[in-house]
Scaffold this motif. Structure first.
Motif, short mmCIF file in Angstrom:
data_model
loop_
_atom_site.label_atom_id
_atom_site.label_comp_id
_atom_site.label_asym_id
_atom_site.label_seq_id
_atom_site.Cartn_x
_atom_site.Cartn_y
_atom_site.Cartn_z
N GLN A 27 82.59 -64.84 -44.83
CA GLN A 27 83.84 -64.24 -44.36
C GLN A 27 84.89 -64.53 -45.42
O GLN A 27 85.08 -65.67 -45.82
CB GLN A 27 84.24 -64.85 -43.01
CG GLN A 27 85.43 -64.18 -42.39
CD GLN A 27 85.74 -64.81 -41.05
OE1 GLN A 27 85.87 -66.02 -40.96
NE2 GLN A 27 85.86 -63.99 -40.02
N LEU A 28 85.56 -63.48 -45.86
CA LEU A 28 86.56 -63.59 -46.91
C LEU A 28 87.92 -63.25 -46.31
O LEU A 28 88.10 -62.20 -45.73
CB LEU A 28 86.22 -62.63 -48.05
CG LEU A 28 87.04 -62.72 -49.31
CD1 LEU A 28 86.82 -64.07 -49.98
CD2 LEU A 28 86.66 -61.60 -50.26
N LYS A 29 88.87 -64.19 -46.46
CA LYS A 29 90.21 -63.99 -45.91
C LYS A 29 91.21 -63.88 -47.05
O LYS A 29 91.32 -64.77 -47.89
CB LYS A 29 90.59 -65.13 -44.98
CG LYS A 29 91.91 -64.92 -44.29
CD LYS A 29 92.18 -66.02 -43.28
CE LYS A 29 93.50 -65.78 -42.59
NZ LYS A 29 93.82 -66.88 -41.67
N ALA A 30 91.92 -62.76 -47.08
CA ALA A 30 92.92 -62.50 -48.12
C ALA A 30 94.24 -63.19 -47.76
O ALA A 30 94.45 -63.57 -46.61
CB ALA A 30 93.13 -61.00 -48.26
N PRO A 31 95.14 -63.33 -48.73
CA PRO A 31 96.44 -63.97 -48.44
C PRO A 31 97.26 -63.24 -47.39
O PRO A 31 98.07 -63.85 -46.70
CB PRO A 31 97.16 -63.94 -49.79
CG PRO A 31 96.10 -63.79 -50.81
CD PRO A 31 94.98 -63.05 -50.14
N ASP A 32 97.05 -61.93 -47.24
CA ASP A 32 97.83 -61.18 -46.24
C ASP A 32 97.20 -61.25 -44.85
O ASP A 32 97.69 -60.63 -43.92
CB ASP A 32 97.99 -59.72 -46.67
CG ASP A 32 96.69 -58.96 -46.70
OD1 ASP A 32 95.61 -59.58 -46.52
OD2 ASP A 32 96.72 -57.73 -46.89
N GLY A 33 96.10 -61.99 -44.70
CA GLY A 33 95.46 -62.15 -43.40
C GLY A 33 94.31 -61.21 -43.16
O GLY A 33 93.64 -61.30 -42.14
N THR A 34 94.04 -60.29 -44.08
CA THR A 34 92.92 -59.37 -43.94
C THR A 34 91.61 -60.13 -44.05
O THR A 34 91.42 -60.92 -44.97
CB THR A 34 92.98 -58.29 -45.04
OG1 THR A 34 94.25 -57.66 -45.01
CG2 THR A 34 91.89 -57.26 -44.85
#
Length: 135
Positions: free
Chosen positions: A111-118
């Motif tokens: 699971q990859l979480k981006a800085p914007d919460g995506t």
């Protein structure tokens, strides 16, 4: 008609106001577009790192076990991190990924979480661990 007659101050101010209004409407769209491009570039870079991991393992002749997020930050035999993430991106390993010395793996999921919460679910397909984004 007189030669050498220029623009009046009012005409110049009107043109400056119109240019200011147009740039005020266009600039936020350009900024949003560039941020979207940066996000897609970072995500593509992570996916490419995952795709090339099997080849790196094969060339180095040493297996990798991705069991915790810290195992992705460790340095591999070639001196680079196992999986280089962009700043402020987070990786969660849902199903461990174990790659053998010959580049073959049994799959796994991340699971990859981006800085914007995506949040993106990534499945690594056996036997070569090609990354597939699950929407």
């Amino acid at each position: 008609m007189r030669v050498g007659q220029g623009f009046t101050l009012v005409e110049l101010l009107v043109v400056l106001c119109v240019v200011g209004l147009l740039s005020g409407m266009v600039f936020p769209n350009i900024k949003r577009y560039s941020e979207g491009l940066a996000f897609r570039f970072d995500r593509a870079r992570v996916l490419h790192s995952l795709d090339s991991l099997s080849e790196r393992v094969y060339r180095a002749g040493a297996g990798i076990k991705l069991v915790t997020p810290e195992s992705a930050d460790m340095l591999y035999k070639d001196g680079a991190p196992v999986l280089a993430l962009p700043p402020d991106w987070q990786l969660t390993i849902l199903t461990p990924v174990i790659m053998e010395f010959n580049g073959l793996c049994g799959g796994g999921s991340l699971q990859l979480k981006a800085p914007d919460g995506t949040v993106s679910q990534i499945r690594l397909k056996a036997p070569d661990c090609r990354a597939e984004v699950v929407e």
